[in-house]
Scaffold this active site. Structure first.
Site, short mmCIF file in Angstrom:
data_model
loop_
_atom_site.label_atom_id
_atom_site.label_comp_id
_atom_site.label_asym_id
_atom_site.label_seq_id
_atom_site.Cartn_x
_atom_site.Cartn_y
_atom_site.Cartn_z
N TYR A 99 -72.24 -22.60 -28.59
CA TYR A 99 -72.58 -23.65 -29.56
C TYR A 99 -73.26 -24.84 -28.85
O TYR A 99 -74.32 -25.32 -29.29
CB TYR A 99 -71.31 -24.10 -30.28
CG TYR A 99 -71.54 -25.13 -31.36
CD1 TYR A 99 -71.93 -24.74 -32.64
CD2 TYR A 99 -71.37 -26.48 -31.11
CE1 TYR A 99 -72.15 -25.68 -33.63
CE2 TYR A 99 -71.57 -27.43 -32.10
CZ TYR A 99 -71.96 -27.03 -33.36
OH TYR A 99 -72.18 -27.96 -34.34
N ASP A 118 -81.18 -15.01 -44.47
CA ASP A 118 -80.60 -15.18 -43.14
C ASP A 118 -81.68 -15.82 -42.27
O ASP A 118 -82.72 -15.20 -41.99
CB ASP A 118 -80.21 -13.79 -42.62
CG ASP A 118 -79.71 -13.82 -41.18
OD1 ASP A 118 -79.91 -14.83 -40.48
OD2 ASP A 118 -79.15 -12.79 -40.75
N VAL A 119 -81.45 -17.06 -41.85
CA VAL A 119 -82.52 -17.80 -41.14
C VAL A 119 -82.86 -17.21 -39.78
O VAL A 119 -83.88 -17.56 -39.20
CB VAL A 119 -82.18 -19.30 -40.98
CG1 VAL A 119 -82.08 -19.99 -42.33
CG2 VAL A 119 -80.91 -19.50 -40.15
#
Ligand code: BGC
Length: 271
Positions: A169, A69-70
């Site tokens: 986003y 998981d970055v």
């Protein structure tokens, strides 16, 4: 060095984050075909990652699926250590992992805001920092590349174009723009080349609703002067070029790959 036009990335190792589907998967496959060893990072979709590795190996390359998981520093650190243990170093980072959690602004939860920012922006920070540290530790290898290392950040046309209903986003991609430019300004003197790609509408699972039906696709095409929705290979091709010495003097730039979406086509017959 001798430039190998078939395998411009021979003897280099690339990490592509979020590479089990969509743009990341296409980038991983394209880099593998260009001769790089590729770490196919994924968060949950191991099958997609294994498919990408199979395609890379079918083309004669080397691929390694790696779950991380970055947005978690501990997992990013484990991934970079495993890559260095396996392949010796890292030459190219494609900071691709990203997601959408859309909602009208007044309804957007703090969790969905934080989730998108943590993967799309903090994830890029953690991976770029780990990559830059590894490039510096390893030092130059002029026999494989002019640069000490290359970082490619996957942004979006929404680093430029505001996007109602997707403010988390759009804010994350606006953040990627100045994150990329700021680290480019800071790391250039060390020989680390940093750029972004800003895809427009590319056919992937993230925007399936926008192209899945003929009606949706017709509406979407009104936003694309060049008259077609993008394919993931459109981004894979640019990624290979941006990772190669062919683009060695490009630094701190966002390459917009969008069929003209960022030309504000709504103004063709208006305004
Ligand atoms: C988004 C897609 C969208 C495209 C163009 C991308 O960054 O992830 O959902 O179709 O931008 O609006």
């Amino acid at each position: 060095m001798i430039f190998n036009s078939d395998h411009p990335l021979a003897n280099q190792t690339a990490i592509v984050t979020g590479a089990s589907s969509g743009i990341g998967k296409a980038c991983a496959i394209a880099l593998g075909r260009a001769g790089a060893n590729v770490i196919v990072n994924y968060a949950g979709n191991s099958r997609g990652a294994e498919e990408a590795v199979a395609e890379i190996e079918a083309a004669g390359g080397k691929g390694l699926p790696f779950k991380a998981d970055v947005s978690r520093k501990s997992e990013v650190d484990v991934m970079f250590k495993a890559v260095v243990d396996t392949f010796g170093t890292v030459d190219i980072l494609v900071n691709n992992a990203g997601l959408q959690k859309d909602a009208p602004f007044v309804e957007m939860s703090l969790d969905d805001w934080n989730y998108v920012l943590s993967v799309n922006l903090t994830g890029q920070f953690l991976c770029a920092q780990a990559a830059a540290r590894e490039f510096i530790r390893r030092g130059r290898r002029p026999e494989v590349s002019v640069a000490l290392g290359k970082i490619i950040c996957m942004s979006s046309v929404h680093e430029l174009i505001p996007w109602a209903g997707h403010v988390n986003y759009a804010a994350s991609k606006g953040g990627v723009m100045l994150f990329m430019k700021s680290i480019a300004q800071e790391l250039g003197e060390k020989g680390i080349r940093v750029n972004s790609i800003a895809p427009g509408a590319i056919k992937t699972p993230i925007n399936r609703m926008a192209w899945e039906t003929p009606e949706a696709e017709r509406d979407l095409l009104r936003l694309i002067p060049y008259g077609r929705v993008g394919e993931t290979a459109d981004i894979g091709n640019v990624t290979v070029w941006l990772a190669s010495d062919q683009s060695d003097y490009i630094h701190g730039q966002t390459i917009v790959v969008d069929g003209g979406m960022a030309l504000y086509p709504g103004f063709r017959d208006n305004g």
